[in-house]
Design an enzyme around this catalytic site. Structure first.
Site, PDB file in Angstrom:
ATOM      1  N   GLN A   1       2.844   9.997   1.386  1.00 11.78           N
ATOM      2  CA  GLN A   1       4.156   9.327   1.473  1.00 11.78           C
ATOM      3  C   GLN A   1       5.089   9.694   0.324  1.00 11.78           C
ATOM      4  O   GLN A   1       6.274   9.371   0.372  1.00 11.78           O
ATOM      5  CB  GLN A   1       3.973   7.805   1.523  1.00 11.78           C
ATOM      6  CG  GLN A   1       3.299   7.327   2.806  1.00 11.78           C
ATOM      7  CD  GLN A   1       3.230   5.816   2.839  1.00 11.78           C
ATOM      8  OE1 GLN A   1       2.294   5.228   2.294  1.00 11.78           O
ATOM      9  NE2 GLN A   1       4.217   5.183   3.451  1.00 11.78           N
TER      10      GLN A   1
ATOM     11  N   HIS B   1      -2.976   7.094   7.069  1.00 14.45           N
ATOM     12  CA  HIS B   1      -1.980   8.035   6.520  1.00 14.45           C
ATOM     13  C   HIS B   1      -2.648   9.333   6.075  1.00 14.45           C
ATOM     14  O   HIS B   1      -2.079  10.416   6.216  1.00 14.45           O
ATOM     15  CB  HIS B   1      -1.285   7.417   5.295  1.00 14.45           C
ATOM     16  CG  HIS B   1      -0.045   6.639   5.621  1.00 14.45           C
ATOM     17  ND1 HIS B   1       1.035   7.178   6.281  1.00 14.45           N
ATOM     18  CD2 HIS B   1       0.297   5.354   5.333  1.00 14.45           C
ATOM     19  CE1 HIS B   1       1.990   6.256   6.398  1.00 14.45           C
ATOM     20  NE2 HIS B   1       1.572   5.140   5.847  1.00 14.45           N
TER      21      HIS B   1
ATOM     22  N   HIS C   1      -4.443   1.004   7.503  1.00 11.74           N
ATOM     23  CA  HIS C   1      -3.118   1.632   7.534  1.00 11.74           C
ATOM     24  C   HIS C   1      -3.047   2.792   6.535  1.00 11.74           C
ATOM     25  O   HIS C   1      -2.581   3.887   6.873  1.00 11.74           O
ATOM     26  CB  HIS C   1      -2.060   0.554   7.215  1.00 11.74           C
ATOM     27  CG  HIS C   1      -0.648   1.041   7.213  1.00 11.74           C
ATOM     28  ND1 HIS C   1       0.319   0.554   8.076  1.00 11.74           N
ATOM     29  CD2 HIS C   1      -0.005   1.947   6.439  1.00 11.74           C
ATOM     30  CE1 HIS C   1       1.467   1.166   7.837  1.00 11.74           C
ATOM     31  NE2 HIS C   1       1.305   2.016   6.834  1.00 11.74           N
ATOM     32  N   GLU C   2      -3.530   2.559   5.314  1.00 14.25           N
ATOM     33  CA  GLU C   2      -3.419   3.596   4.271  1.00 14.25           C
ATOM     34  C   GLU C   2      -4.371   4.762   4.528  1.00 14.25           C
ATOM     35  O   GLU C   2      -4.006   5.924   4.329  1.00 14.25           O
ATOM     36  CB  GLU C   2      -3.666   2.994   2.883  1.00 14.25           C
ATOM     37  CG  GLU C   2      -2.669   1.908   2.482  1.00 14.25           C
ATOM     38  CD  GLU C   2      -1.214   2.288   2.684  1.00 14.25           C
ATOM     39  OE1 GLU C   2      -0.851   3.476   2.512  1.00 14.25           O
ATOM     40  OE2 GLU C   2      -0.420   1.391   3.042  1.00 14.25           O
TER      41      GLU C   2
ATOM     42  N   CYS D   1       5.938   0.057   7.729  1.00 17.01           N
ATOM     43  CA  CYS D   1       5.522   1.185   6.892  1.00 17.01           C
ATOM     44  C   CYS D   1       6.720   1.645   6.077  1.00 17.01           C
ATOM     45  O   CYS D   1       7.829   1.752   6.603  1.00 17.01           O
ATOM     46  CB  CYS D   1       5.027   2.317   7.791  1.00 17.01           C
ATOM     47  SG  CYS D   1       4.544   3.798   6.890  1.00 17.01           S
ATOM     48  N   LEU D   2       6.475   1.927   4.803  1.00 17.17           N
ATOM     49  CA  LEU D   2       7.570   2.366   3.925  1.00 17.17           C
ATOM     50  C   LEU D   2       8.159   3.701   4.397  1.00 17.17           C
ATOM     51  O   LEU D   2       9.292   4.016   4.060  1.00 17.17           O
ATOM     52  CB  LEU D   2       7.072   2.489   2.481  1.00 17.17           C
ATOM     53  CG  LEU D   2       6.612   1.164   1.849  1.00 17.17           C
ATOM     54  CD1 LEU D   2       6.003   1.413   0.473  1.00 17.17           C
ATOM     55  CD2 LEU D   2       7.773   0.170   1.753  1.00 17.17           C
TER      56      LEU D   2
ATOM     57  N   GLY E   1       0.847  -1.183   0.000  1.00 10.94           N
ATOM     58  CA  GLY E   1       0.000   0.000   0.000  1.00 10.94           C
ATOM     59  C   GLY E   1       0.881   1.230   0.000  1.00 10.94           C
ATOM     60  O   GLY E   1       2.024   1.178   0.468  1.00 10.94           O
TER      61      GLY E   1
HETATM   62 ZN    ZN Z   1       2.584   3.362   5.855  1.00  9.52          ZN
END
Ligand code: ZN
Length: 218
Positions: free
Chosen positions: A76, A175, A171-172, A129-130, A71
């Site tokens: 991000q 964000h 999660h997304e 998380c990226l 995701g």
């Molecule tokens: Zn994330």
């Protein structure tokens, strides 16, 4: 100097996106500590024309694949718009698939998403998380959620997600509300990728909970 900051902040989002897409390859992913990850992202209201939106979504998808991740939300990559992409081929062993509900999730675009819990059951698993590279932590999340959103063509989505796809959706969407998974995580579970590989590869975090000293939901 103030006027410089103001000029940057007031620049149209379409210019910012055009500038990002001018470079070849995956988009740079911003890391925790960048205020863009802590802002409530703007609802998408055609700030990008259809061609630019399609190019931006393609770039988000390519960046998610390259990372690799399951995701990616627009903040991000430094774009404060309520847009995220999700996709998970779920290449995991059967025991992990069963324990975590990690079933394949086809590619989806979430525009202006929101979610609410369906039922009261919560699942707790390690996630990462990226934008927080190198670390994972256990997060208890709703086992099932109802997602309301638009797709990339502006069509309404109203759908229930369970298992790992429900985790990705939460999660997304978080964000886009300026939240990171760490805000909801059991911090005593915080583990480096090395510790994850060496110790906490189990299908569930039960052993990690015992050895690191944190509680899992009933
Ligand atoms: Zn994330």
């Amino acid at each position: 100097m103030a006027y410089e900051r103001d000029r940057t902040e007031s620049r149209p989002l379409s210019d910012r996106v055009e500038e990002l897409l001018a470079h070849e390859g995956p988009l740079p992913i911003v890391a925790a500590g960048d205020p863009v990850l802590r802002r409530t992202a703007e609802p998408f209201a055609r700030q990008l024309d259809p061609t630019l939106l399609a190019r931006f979504i393609a770039a988000l998808r390519a960046t998610m694949h390259a990372a690799p991740g399951v995701g990616l939300a627009a903040p991000q990559v430094g774009v404060s718009l309520r847009i995220a992409v999700i996709e998970d081929p779920a290449p995991v062993p059967e025991e992990v698939r069963l324990a975590r509900g990690r079933v394949p999730q086809p590619f989806r675009v979430l525009v202006n998403p929101s979610y609410e819990a369906v039922g009261s059951y919560r699942d707790a698993f390690f996630e990462g998380c990226l934008s927080v590279p190198g670390w994972q932590a256990v997060v208890a999340r709703h086992a099932k959620v109802r997602l309301r959103a638009l797709d990339e063509h502006g069509r309404a989505v109203d759908e229930e997600f369970a298992g790992w796809p429900a985790r990705i959706v939460q999660h997304e969407t978080d964000h886009l509300n300026g939240m990171l998974y760490l805000d909801r995580a059991e911090l005593r579970s915080l583990s480096s990728n090395q510790a994850m590989a060496d110790r906490w590869n189990d299908p569930t975090p039960a052993r990690a909970a015992r050895d690191l000293g944190f509680l899992l939901p009933e």
